[in-house]
Design an enzyme around this catalytic site. Structure first.
Site, short mmCIF file in Angstrom:
data_model
loop_
_atom_site.label_atom_id
_atom_site.label_comp_id
_atom_site.label_asym_id
_atom_site.label_seq_id
_atom_site.Cartn_x
_atom_site.Cartn_y
_atom_site.Cartn_z
N TYR A 327 0.84 -1.19 0.00
CA TYR A 327 0.00 0.00 0.00
C TYR A 327 0.88 1.24 0.00
O TYR A 327 2.05 1.21 0.39
CB TYR A 327 -0.94 0.01 1.22
CG TYR A 327 -0.23 0.13 2.55
CD1 TYR A 327 0.04 1.37 3.12
CD2 TYR A 327 0.17 -1.01 3.24
CE1 TYR A 327 0.68 1.47 4.34
CE2 TYR A 327 0.81 -0.92 4.46
CZ TYR A 327 1.06 0.32 5.02
OH TYR A 327 1.70 0.43 6.23
N CYS A 328 0.30 2.35 -0.45
CA CYS A 328 0.96 3.66 -0.40
C CYS A 328 -0.13 4.71 -0.23
O CYS A 328 -1.28 4.37 0.03
CB CYS A 328 1.81 3.91 -1.65
SG CYS A 328 0.89 3.87 -3.21
N THR A 329 0.20 5.97 -0.39
CA THR A 329 -0.77 7.03 -0.11
C THR A 329 -1.96 7.00 -1.05
O THR A 329 -3.11 7.03 -0.62
CB THR A 329 -0.08 8.41 -0.19
OG1 THR A 329 1.07 8.41 0.66
CG2 THR A 329 -1.04 9.51 0.25
N ILE A 356 -4.11 4.56 0.96
CA ILE A 356 -4.50 4.80 2.35
C ILE A 356 -5.65 5.79 2.43
O ILE A 356 -6.57 5.65 3.24
CB ILE A 356 -3.30 5.33 3.15
CG1 ILE A 356 -2.13 4.35 3.08
CG2 ILE A 356 -3.69 5.57 4.61
CD1 ILE A 356 -0.82 4.94 3.57
#
Length: 474
Positions: A327-329, A356
């Site tokens: 996952y990332c932003t 996120i």
């Protein structure tokens, strides 16, 4: 998605929601399928993830994929003529956009695509943004487009429509961020008299849109890794908890250490990288990617991820690479990272759809596995569940998030240093930073987006706020 830093004030976003714009009929979405199984079309049945049967999506196998579109548009002269035609259609719009009639909105977007003529797209795109008073920043590269723009909804939608008239850029991954009512209420420059309808409190503090040409839209440094050809499987926020709660899944945070420091998913592995380009070497080292015959020897201990061992007992069956959930932003780094892992031999690679931000927006706090706050590249600095503004501020000496406790530390000096950069700066660097800060506070003439503007009030520390409250209560 795209990071936009400047000297003094970061841009601002507010409430984020994903624009779920489906591809045109009979078109092929490079992000469909993978590991999600739905038995109905347009029905209300909940898609079911089948993790062991997950297969990476290969765009090149589809006759209607973007690669086929690229072949159809391979004539550079035809591409330039097409761009000129579209640009002329927009340039014929002579009336000005009355920016008093709508609220501001911010949209971050990206699309991986085979785009060798990206340089020809720069001028018409920049001209259109300036004409419609849309500010922000956009990156064009041979692998696609990545950007964040701000303006009234009508203008932003026109820019996005212009971009997607190129068939290769159709189906942009978009995250919309309307400006909050509080920000809108104090917005000083939202009027036709403002050059780009962007004043002191606008989300982006640029006097023009920046359209840059680069080698990559998100820098990994490995040209052979191509999300255009294949990516991992997207997992929706509502199904994310099930995936990362599985003990057979290794959850990896693809962001940088200054981001993971203030929040991450429960049990996630932190690579402790300072830049996305460091991620490939971390993967190689931590998973000990070493081929023995036809199998990859790797053992991941989830209890202590730093210890990756090799079994010497030949009687034991070699361990294969684990299932990965990343996952990332907002999603762009995960998409490229998933392509990297697939090229390294990983078979099951998943990543959080919408990042996120989408998870914090959709998943209730009572059901959430997120811990802490999420760093964002705008004036909010961080957000919490429900995308409420977080408690962190920004150190203008190193652009890292800092807490109220960090601002009480002796290493903290406004505009100069914080506990995370104090020991890394020489005294000469600190003196230069103090001189710049003094110049800014007295004249507001530091170059960049804040040139010529009066400085904002220096924020009070938590201690000063407490003393002020005590004084007023006496």
């Amino acid at each position: 998605m795209l990071r936009f830093y400047h000297w003094r004030f970061p841009p601002s976003l507010a409430v984020v929601r994903m624009l779920s714009s489906p591809p045109p009929p009979h078109s092929h979405s490079p992000f469909s399928g993978g590991g999600v199984n739905s038995n109905s079309v347009g029905g209300n049945s909940k898609p079911e993830l089948q993790f062991p049967q997950s297969q990476p999506h290969k765009l090149s196998s589809s006759p209607s994929s973007s690669l086929k579109s690229t072949v159809a548009c391979s004539n550079a002269g035809a591409i330039r003529r097409s761009m000129a035609t579209v640009s002329q259609a927009f340039s014929e719009r002579t009336e000005s956009i009355d920016s008093d009639l709508g609220s501001l909105v911010v949209v971050s977007f990206y699309k991986f695509a085979d785009f060798p003529e990206h340089a020809d797209f720069r001028k018409p795109l920049k001209d259109l943004c300036e004409k419609l008073r849309v500010s922000g920043g956009i990156i064009l590269a041979p692998e696609g487009i990545n950007g964040s723009i701000c303006g009234i909804r009508e203008s932003v939608e026109e820019v996005l429509a212009f971009i997607q008239r190129d068939v290769r850029l159709n189906g942009l991954r978009q995250v919309e961020t309307p400006v909050s009512p509080e920000q809108e209420a104090i917005h000083h420059g939202h009027s036709s008299s403002s050059p780009l309808a962007a004043g002191e409190d606008a989300p982006f503090r640029w006097d023009h849109v920046r359209v840059k040409l680069k080698k990559e839209i998100v820098t990994l440094g490995i040209p052979s890794v191509s999300p255009i050809e294949r990516v991992g499987t997207y997992v929706s926020p509502e199904e994310w908890n099930e995936l990362i709660s599985d003990p057979e899944t290794v959850v990896i945070d693809v962001r940088n250490t200054y981001e993971t420091r203030i929040g991450k998913f429960k049990g996630a592995v932190d690579p402790c990288t300072t830049a996305f380009r460091n991620f490939p070497s971390w993967v190689e080292n931590q998973f000990a990617l070493k081929q023995e015959g036809n199998e990859t020897q790797a053992k991941v201990e989830k209890e202590d991820f730093s210890e990756i061992t090799h079994k010497e007992d030949k009687a034991e069956k070699p361990k294969t690479l684990p299932r990965i959930a990343m996952y990332c932003t907002g999603g762009i780094r995960c998409e490229k990272a998933s392509s990297l892992l697939l090229s390294q031999g990983f078979e099951e690679v998943y990543h959080l759809k919408g990042g996120i931000l989408k998870y914090l927006e959709e998943v209730p706090k009572t059901e959430s596995l997120w811990e802490g706050e999420c760093f964002v590249f705008d004036k909010r600095v961080s957000v919490e569940h429900g995308l409420a503004q977080g408690t962190h501020k920004l150190c203008y000496g190193c652009k890292q998030p800092i807490s109220d406790e960090d601002m009480e530390a002796p290493e903290y000096e406004y505009g100069v240093s914080c506990p995370y950069c104090y020991s890394k700066k020489s005294e000469e660097e600190k003196e230069r930073a103090r001189a710049r800060q003094t110049q800014f506070e007295e004249w507001g003439v530091i170059g960049g987006p804040d040139k010529g503007r009066r400085p904002a009030t220096k924020p009070d520390s938590p201690r000063k706020k407490i003393n002020a409250k005590l004084g007023s209560s006496i």
